[in-house]
Design a protein around this motif. Sequence first.
Motif, PDB file in Angstrom:
ATOM      1  N   CYS A  21      -8.135  -3.218   3.013  1.00 49.34           N
ATOM      2  CA  CYS A  21      -6.738  -3.539   2.793  1.00 49.34           C
ATOM      3  C   CYS A  21      -6.159  -2.488   1.845  1.00 49.34           C
ATOM      4  O   CYS A  21      -6.862  -1.909   1.023  1.00 49.34           O
ATOM      5  N   ALA A  22      -4.902  -2.213   2.034  1.00 45.39           N
ATOM      6  CA  ALA A  22      -4.179  -1.252   1.204  1.00 45.39           C
ATOM      7  C   ALA A  22      -2.895  -1.915   0.744  1.00 45.39           C
ATOM      8  O   ALA A  22      -2.243  -2.624   1.519  1.00 45.39           O
ATOM      9  N   ASN A  41       0.866  -1.627  -1.609  1.00 41.55           N
ATOM     10  CA  ASN A  41       1.858  -0.738  -2.219  1.00 41.55           C
ATOM     11  C   ASN A  41       3.134  -1.536  -2.471  1.00 41.55           C
ATOM     12  O   ASN A  41       3.196  -2.740  -2.177  1.00 41.55           O
ATOM     13  N   ALA A  94      -0.042   4.096  -1.139  1.00 44.04           N
ATOM     14  CA  ALA A  94      -0.895   2.954  -0.837  1.00 44.04           C
ATOM     15  C   ALA A  94      -2.260   3.115  -1.504  1.00 44.04           C
ATOM     16  O   ALA A  94      -2.864   4.185  -1.439  1.00 44.04           O
ATOM     17  N   PHE A  95      -2.725   2.065  -2.156  1.00 45.94           N
ATOM     18  CA  PHE A  95      -4.047   2.039  -2.780  1.00 45.94           C
ATOM     19  C   PHE A  95      -4.962   1.153  -1.938  1.00 45.94           C
ATOM     20  O   PHE A  95      -4.581   0.051  -1.555  1.00 45.94           O
ATOM     21  N   PHE A  96      -6.157   1.637  -1.701  1.00 47.09           N
ATOM     22  CA  PHE A  96      -7.113   0.902  -0.882  1.00 47.09           C
ATOM     23  C   PHE A  96      -8.079   0.100  -1.732  1.00 47.09           C
ATOM     24  O   PHE A  96      -8.459   0.521  -2.830  1.00 47.09           O
ATOM     25  N   TYR A 154      -6.628  11.580   2.054  1.00 51.51           N
ATOM     26  CA  TYR A 154      -7.547  10.693   1.357  1.00 51.51           C
ATOM     27  C   TYR A 154      -8.956  11.295   1.366  1.00 51.51           C
ATOM     28  O   TYR A 154      -9.379  11.919   2.344  1.00 51.51           O
ATOM     29  N   ARG A 193     -14.159   3.393  -1.223  1.00 54.43           N
ATOM     30  CA  ARG A 193     -12.811   3.265  -0.666  1.00 54.43           C
ATOM     31  C   ARG A 193     -12.166   4.632  -0.495  1.00 54.43           C
ATOM     32  O   ARG A 193     -12.484   5.581  -1.227  1.00 54.43           O
TER      33      ARG A 193
END
Lengths: 111, 114
Positions: free
Chosen positions: A91-92, A94, A100-102, B36, B43
Amino acid sequence: DAGVTQSPTHLIKTRGQQVTLRCSPKSGHDTVSWYQQALGQGPQFIFQYYEEEERQRGNFPDRFSGHQFPNYSSELNVNALLLGDSALYLCATNRGNTEAFFGQGTRLTVV
Amino acid sequence: GENVEQHPSTLSVQEGDSAVIKCTYSDSASNYFPWYKQELGKRPQLIIDIRSNVGEKKDQRIAVTLNKTAKHFSLHITETQPEDSAVYFCAADDRGSTLGRLYFGRGTQLTVWP
């Protein structure tokens, strides 16, 4: 700030069963997106939740459903599991047009 | 929908050399392009991003270039170090004011040899 947290980290299920994965967003974030990452592949978008509603959906069957709670946390549900559903589920989160952070993901194995 | 192609799939370089990873996208509406880094079992972590109103962005040893006309963008890592070894993913987002629906490339396994 714990960042994005997901639970559980690992899960083994039998074909045909149902599974629920959970995601708590980074502090201040209100949007949750779910991705499926098969081994050796890039993440694929499943759907996105905002204001407790599904806002966007990728090319995944209706067996994949979700929910977002008033505290912005979210669940991903998968029914009638198939062997091909084995993957890392990310899941991400923001807010607006911020990055977006995962989360660290949930490794689902279907046997 | 958007289609992101990424090359090469694997890249090996000697420590201190430069590494370049290239991506193309299909939807001219895409306007946000993050990169990324994903280490084994961890992650994906954002290392740099660029928006469509900018042609180049740099952050220490990492830079990204964007050519909107040709619909391609590239990641450049200079003075590579063994800890740069990981899988790198490019992505594109076409939502404009709100983000989160990212289309990813298939990834590049970068190995930096000491």
